[in-house]
Write a protein that holds these residues in place. Structure first.
Motif, PDB file in Angstrom:
ATOM      1  N   PRO A 115      36.635 -10.451  19.843  1.00 55.52           N
ATOM      2  CA  PRO A 115      35.361 -10.706  19.163  1.00 55.52           C
ATOM      3  C   PRO A 115      35.295 -12.098  18.519  1.00 55.52           C
ATOM      4  CG  PRO A 115      36.152  -8.532  18.607  1.00 55.52           C
ATOM      5  CD  PRO A 115      37.242  -9.210  19.363  1.00 55.52           C
ATOM      6  N   MET A 116      36.407 -12.585  18.022  1.00 57.57           N
ATOM      7  CA  MET A 116      36.408 -13.912  17.421  1.00 57.57           C
ATOM      8  C   MET A 116      36.183 -14.986  18.486  1.00 57.57           C
ATOM      9  SD  MET A 116      39.299 -15.670  15.038  1.00 57.57           S
ATOM     10  CE  MET A 116      39.025 -14.532  13.689  1.00 57.57           C
ATOM     11  N   VAL A 117      36.797 -14.820  19.640  1.00 58.58           N
ATOM     12  CA  VAL A 117      36.615 -15.772  20.732  1.00 58.58           C
ATOM     13  C   VAL A 117      35.177 -15.744  21.230  1.00 58.58           C
ATOM     14  CG1 VAL A 117      37.296 -16.320  23.096  1.00 58.58           C
ATOM     15  CG2 VAL A 117      39.026 -15.706  21.414  1.00 58.58           C
ATOM     16  N   ILE A 118      34.615 -14.559  21.406  1.00 57.95           N
ATOM     17  CA  ILE A 118      33.227 -14.437  21.856  1.00 57.95           C
ATOM     18  C   ILE A 118      32.284 -15.070  20.839  1.00 57.95           C
ATOM     19  CG2 ILE A 118      31.385 -12.774  22.335  1.00 57.95           C
ATOM     20  CD1 ILE A 118      33.540 -10.964  23.558  1.00 57.95           C
ATOM     21  N   GLY A 119      32.522 -14.835  19.566  1.00 56.08           N
ATOM     22  CA  GLY A 119      31.684 -15.442  18.526  1.00 56.08           C
ATOM     23  C   GLY A 119      31.765 -16.959  18.544  1.00 56.08           C
ATOM     24  N   ALA A 120      32.952 -17.492  18.741  1.00 49.38           N
ATOM     25  CA  ALA A 120      33.110 -18.945  18.792  1.00 49.38           C
ATOM     26  C   ALA A 120      32.393 -19.531  19.999  1.00 49.38           C
ATOM     27  CB  ALA A 120      34.587 -19.306  18.822  1.00 49.38           C
ATOM     28  N   VAL A 121      32.448 -18.848  21.120  1.00 46.49           N
ATOM     29  CA  VAL A 121      31.759 -19.317  22.324  1.00 46.49           C
ATOM     30  C   VAL A 121      30.253 -19.316  22.101  1.00 46.49           C
ATOM     31  CG1 VAL A 121      31.226 -18.740  24.719  1.00 46.49           C
ATOM     32  CG2 VAL A 121      33.585 -18.695  23.914  1.00 46.49           C
TER      33      VAL A 121
END
Length: 54
Positions: free
Chosen positions: A11-17
């Motif tokens: 979820p953190m990676v998706i949010g950053a993207v």
């Protein structure tokens, strides 16, 4: 190195993207739109010039 023992969560990676894409569109969107409008206009004018000269 910094005491991280695991990878970033999904979820953190998706949010950053998502944040990167939105901010990139906000920063680079209007200049790119202007560029492509001018470019398409120039190409259309060049095609009209070629068609009228033949």
């Amino acid at each position: 190195m910094f005491g991280r023992s695991r990878f970033l969560s999904l979820p953190m990676v998706i949010g950053a993207v998502i944040i990167g894409v939105v901010s990139g569109k906000a920063i680079f969107g209007p200049p790119l739109d202007d560029y492509w409008k001018k470019r398409l206009h120039e190409e259309a004018a060049a095609k009209e010039t070629d068609a009228s000269s033949n």
